[in-house]
Scaffold this motif. Structure first.
Motif, mmCIF file in Angstrom:
data_model
loop_
_atom_site.group_PDB
_atom_site.id
_atom_site.type_symbol
_atom_site.label_atom_id
_atom_site.label_comp_id
_atom_site.label_asym_id
_atom_site.label_seq_id
_atom_site.Cartn_x
_atom_site.Cartn_y
_atom_site.Cartn_z
ATOM 1 N N PHE A 83 1.154 -1.391 0.173
ATOM 2 C CA PHE A 83 0.108 -0.244 -0.024
ATOM 3 C C PHE A 83 0.822 1.338 -0.591
ATOM 4 N N VAL A 84 0.494 2.030 -1.280
ATOM 5 C CA VAL A 84 1.433 2.953 -0.406
ATOM 6 C C VAL A 84 0.397 4.283 -1.045
ATOM 7 N N LYS A 85 0.580 4.968 0.140
ATOM 8 C CA LYS A 85 -0.902 6.504 0.177
ATOM 9 C C LYS A 85 -0.636 7.376 0.288
ATOM 10 N N ARG A 86 -1.539 8.190 -0.901
ATOM 11 C CA ARG A 86 -1.126 9.351 -1.593
ATOM 12 C C ARG A 86 -0.845 10.130 0.332
ATOM 13 N N ASP A 87 -0.257 11.556 0.461
ATOM 14 C CA ASP A 87 -0.227 12.148 1.096
ATOM 15 C C ASP A 87 -1.265 13.374 0.759
ATOM 16 N N ASP A 88 -2.182 13.410 1.983
ATOM 17 C CA ASP A 88 -3.746 13.896 1.940
ATOM 18 C C ASP A 88 -3.623 15.490 2.453
ATOM 19 N N GLY A 89 -2.447 14.941 2.647
ATOM 20 C CA GLY A 89 -1.620 16.581 3.950
ATOM 21 C C GLY A 89 -1.341 17.677 2.607
ATOM 22 N N VAL A 90 -0.490 17.356 1.432
ATOM 23 C CA VAL A 90 -0.840 18.284 0.503
ATOM 24 C C VAL A 90 -2.452 18.303 -0.191
ATOM 25 N N GLU A 163 -9.724 23.338 3.816
ATOM 26 C CA GLU A 163 -9.738 22.395 4.412
ATOM 27 C C GLU A 163 -10.512 23.154 5.768
ATOM 28 N N THR A 164 -11.932 22.463 6.419
ATOM 29 C CA THR A 164 -11.936 23.195 7.767
ATOM 30 C C THR A 164 -11.075 22.617 8.701
ATOM 31 N N GLU A 165 -11.155 23.959 9.820
ATOM 32 C CA GLU A 165 -11.042 23.148 10.836
ATOM 33 C C GLU A 165 -10.657 21.588 11.662
ATOM 34 N N ALA A 166 -12.273 21.082 11.304
ATOM 35 C CA ALA A 166 -13.469 20.043 12.156
ATOM 36 C C ALA A 166 -12.501 19.066 10.854
ATOM 37 N N ALA A 167 -12.294 19.285 10.011
ATOM 38 C CA ALA A 167 -11.796 18.390 8.953
ATOM 39 C C ALA A 167 -10.117 17.973 9.324
ATOM 40 N N ARG A 168 -9.889 19.160 9.857
ATOM 41 C CA ARG A 168 -7.983 18.750 9.629
ATOM 42 C C ARG A 168 -7.898 18.576 10.972
ATOM 43 N N ALA A 169 -9.234 18.278 12.295
ATOM 44 C CA ALA A 169 -8.700 17.628 13.101
ATOM 45 C C ALA A 169 -9.220 16.241 13.011
ATOM 46 N N ASN A 170 -9.759 15.918 12.401
ATOM 47 C CA ASN A 170 -10.432 14.460 11.772
ATOM 48 C C ASN A 170 -9.157 14.387 11.195
ATOM 49 N N ARG A 171 -9.199 14.188 10.244
ATOM 50 C CA ARG A 171 -7.495 13.663 9.674
ATOM 51 C C ARG A 171 -6.380 13.550 9.938
ATOM 52 N N VAL A 172 -5.921 14.109 10.625
ATOM 53 C CA VAL A 172 -5.029 14.229 11.836
ATOM 54 C C VAL A 172 -5.016 13.267 13.337
ATOM 55 N N THR A 173 -6.235 12.987 13.348
ATOM 56 C CA THR A 173 -6.505 12.180 14.729
ATOM 57 C C THR A 173 -7.011 10.724 14.277
ATOM 58 N N ARG A 174 -6.896 10.106 13.233
ATOM 59 C CA ARG A 174 -7.593 9.286 12.833
ATOM 60 C C ARG A 174 -6.884 7.749 13.834
ATOM 61 N N SER A 175 -8.038 7.239 13.796
ATOM 62 C CA SER A 175 -7.870 5.535 14.429
ATOM 63 C C SER A 175 -7.043 4.741 13.699
ATOM 64 N N GLU A 176 -6.500 3.785 13.682
ATOM 65 C CA GLU A 176 -5.526 2.525 13.247
ATOM 66 C C GLU A 176 -6.845 2.119 12.110
ATOM 67 N N ARG A 177 -7.830 2.121 13.292
ATOM 68 C CA ARG A 177 -9.075 1.136 12.483
ATOM 69 C C ARG A 177 -10.098 1.880 10.961
ATOM 70 N N VAL A 207 -1.336 -1.424 -3.943
ATOM 71 C CA VAL A 207 -2.647 -0.267 -4.111
ATOM 72 C C VAL A 207 -1.765 1.251 -3.662
ATOM 73 N N ASN A 208 -1.595 2.104 -4.998
ATOM 74 C CA ASN A 208 -1.317 2.777 -5.295
ATOM 75 C C ASN A 208 -2.100 4.410 -4.914
ATOM 76 N N THR A 209 -2.611 5.110 -3.750
ATOM 77 C CA THR A 209 -4.009 5.582 -4.138
ATOM 78 C C THR A 209 -3.291 7.634 -4.783
ATOM 79 N N ASN A 210 -2.595 6.757 -5.120
ATOM 80 C CA ASN A 210 -1.841 8.945 -6.134
ATOM 81 C C ASN A 210 -2.347 8.278 -7.216
ATOM 82 N N GLU A 211 -2.805 7.399 -7.817
ATOM 83 C CA GLU A 211 -2.668 7.037 -8.889
ATOM 84 C C GLU A 211 -4.222 7.570 -9.477
ATOM 85 N N ALA A 212 -4.558 7.690 -10.641
ATOM 86 C CA ALA A 212 -5.884 8.547 -11.464
ATOM 87 C C ALA A 212 -5.988 8.563 -11.856
ATOM 88 N N PHE A 213 -7.318 8.579 -12.743
ATOM 89 C CA PHE A 213 -7.665 8.805 -14.130
ATOM 90 C C PHE A 213 -8.788 10.062 -13.421
#
Ligand code: A3P
Ligand code: MG
Ligand code: MG
Length: 380
Positions: A83-90, A163-177, A207-213
């Motif tokens: 798994f290669v995950k796209r950096d959603d902080g960019v 990105e709203t402050e709430a969305a950012r907070a959710n993004r940076v505190t996501r659980s492992e699950r 699975v590389n989530t950087n790739e898109a069409f």
């Protein structure tokens, strides 16, 4: 009532040609006839590779391969090691769409346009499909607000999410699950898509989530000429079907075991699925229903055009007409607010559940999103 005083307030503002300060998102205000929504036309596409590099072609388009009746897809497979995950902080803002516009401005249809058109591009709005999906579902949203930045440049209004402050907070505190479950949707794509028209899926790959069409479509909602782009999961192999009718949206969802779960699926999930696919004219959605361990237990195909029939037995359910009428009025509101043609000026539109849409104005701020390379190089 509150609703009537809202209406009066806005009507008197309009009579004085003063833009309204706010827009109500009350669903009852939008129960009218379905507005004109022209069949979306694909005017182009682009691909993003494993490094998020832009290519003006279809290299990342994949082909749908129908799974067996009872598949044994394990969506957890590969999470830790393939798994290669796209950096959603960019935050890429509209950059990929703007690159497409610079390379393809001649492909934008100007058939309806007279020489008096007030925009160089011949469209009123440029945005991502995902931003419009959020606008469509606003009258029914009770959890997440949004912020949309809008700037006018050469007569066209560009809309880019902040990105709203709430969305950012959710993004940076996501659980492992939660992190793992976000992978499951992409893993389902790998089980059901082939890279080549006659190929077969390769569940052993990375699975590389950087790739898109992405497809780029043009359409019109009432008075609003729209150009937007959206990511497309795959297409059917039959090459006789023209885009966007050939595209297939893939989804995963928890298996439905109780009437309550079915009702929630209809009320919340199908609204988002419908809005996302209806906008670009994607006709079918293939859903993989999975258990708590990430095993797909069944597959079901939904026709986008039949979803509104499917939910009609649900009481107090969402209505497509409310979504589209709200979007129409929102775009009219944006046109009334975003008057100054200046790419360095941002009108920030904000909405929180149970509130009206409001806006603030920002010059040369961190919200400015139209890049130098776009405002310098675009020929009118
Ligand atoms: P699912 O849709 O099966 O949940 P899309 O369906 O839009 O093509 O997105 C592919 C996958 O990206 C989703 O699979 C989900 O795993 C993840 N994803 C998309 N939008 C998301 C969001 N707002 N929050 C969390 N995950 C998201
Ligand atoms: Mg997708
Ligand atoms: Mg999908």
């Amino acid at each position: 009532s509150d609703l009537n005083s809202d209406k009066r307030h806005r009507a008197s503002d309009e009579a004085q040609h003063r833009p309204a300060e706010t827009l109500s998102a009350h669903r009852q205000l939008y129960e009218r006839n379905f507005p004109l929504y022209k069949q979306p036309v694909e005017v182009g596409f682009f691909s993003l590779d494993s490094h998020r590099n832009f290519f003006n072609d279809q290299r990342k388009l994949r082909y749908y391969v129908e799974p067996r009746q009872s598949p044994d897809f394990n969506l957890r497979d590969g999470y830790t090691n393939r798994f290669v995950k796209r950096d959603d902080g960019v935050k890429e803002k509209l950059d990929h769409m703007l690159k497409w516009i610079l390379a393809n401005r001649d492909k934008i249809k100007t058939r309806d346009q007279t020489s008096s058109s007030s925009s160089a591009l011949g469209v009123d709005f440029v945005t991502w499909r995902g931003h419009l999906t959020k606008v469509l579902t606003t009258p029914y949203e009770t959890q997440e607000g949004w912020m949309l930045a809008a700037s006018k440049f050469r007569g066209t209004i560009y809309i880019s999410e902040v990105e709203t402050e709430a969305a950012r907070a959710n993004r940076v505190t996501r659980s492992e699950r939660q992190e793992e479950m976000m992978y499951w949707g992409y893993k389902f794509e790998q089980y059901t898509c082939a890279d080549d028209v006659n190929g077969t899926p390769d569940p052993g790959g990375v699975v590389n989530t950087n790739e898109a069409f992405c497809t780029v479509v043009q359409t019109r909602l009432a008075d609003h000429k729209l150009l937007f782009s959206g990511e497309v999961d795959c297409r059917v192999r039959d090459d006789a079907v023209p885009a966007p009718g050939c595209y297939v949206e893939l989804k995963t969802s928890a298996e439905i075991c109780t009437p309550k779960q079915r009702s929630n699926f209809h009320r919340y999930k199908l609204l988002k699925w419908w809005a996302q696919s209806f906008l670009p004219g994607v006709p079918q959605i293939v859903a993989g229903f999975r258990d708590h361990d990430g095993i797909v237990v069944s597959i079901e195909t939904f026709q986008t055009s039949k979803i509104s029939q499917l939910i009609k037995n649900e009481q107090n359910c969402w209505k497509p007409t409310v979504c589209m009428n709200f979007c129409n009025d929102f775009l009219s509101f944006v046109k009334s607010v975003v008057k100054e043609d200046d790419p360095r000026l941002v009108y920030l539109l904000e909405w929180e559940p149970h509130r009206d849409v409001t806006y603030t104005v920002h010059r040369d701020s961190p919200f400015t999103f139209l890049p130098e390379w776009f405002v310098k190089d675009t020929r009118s």
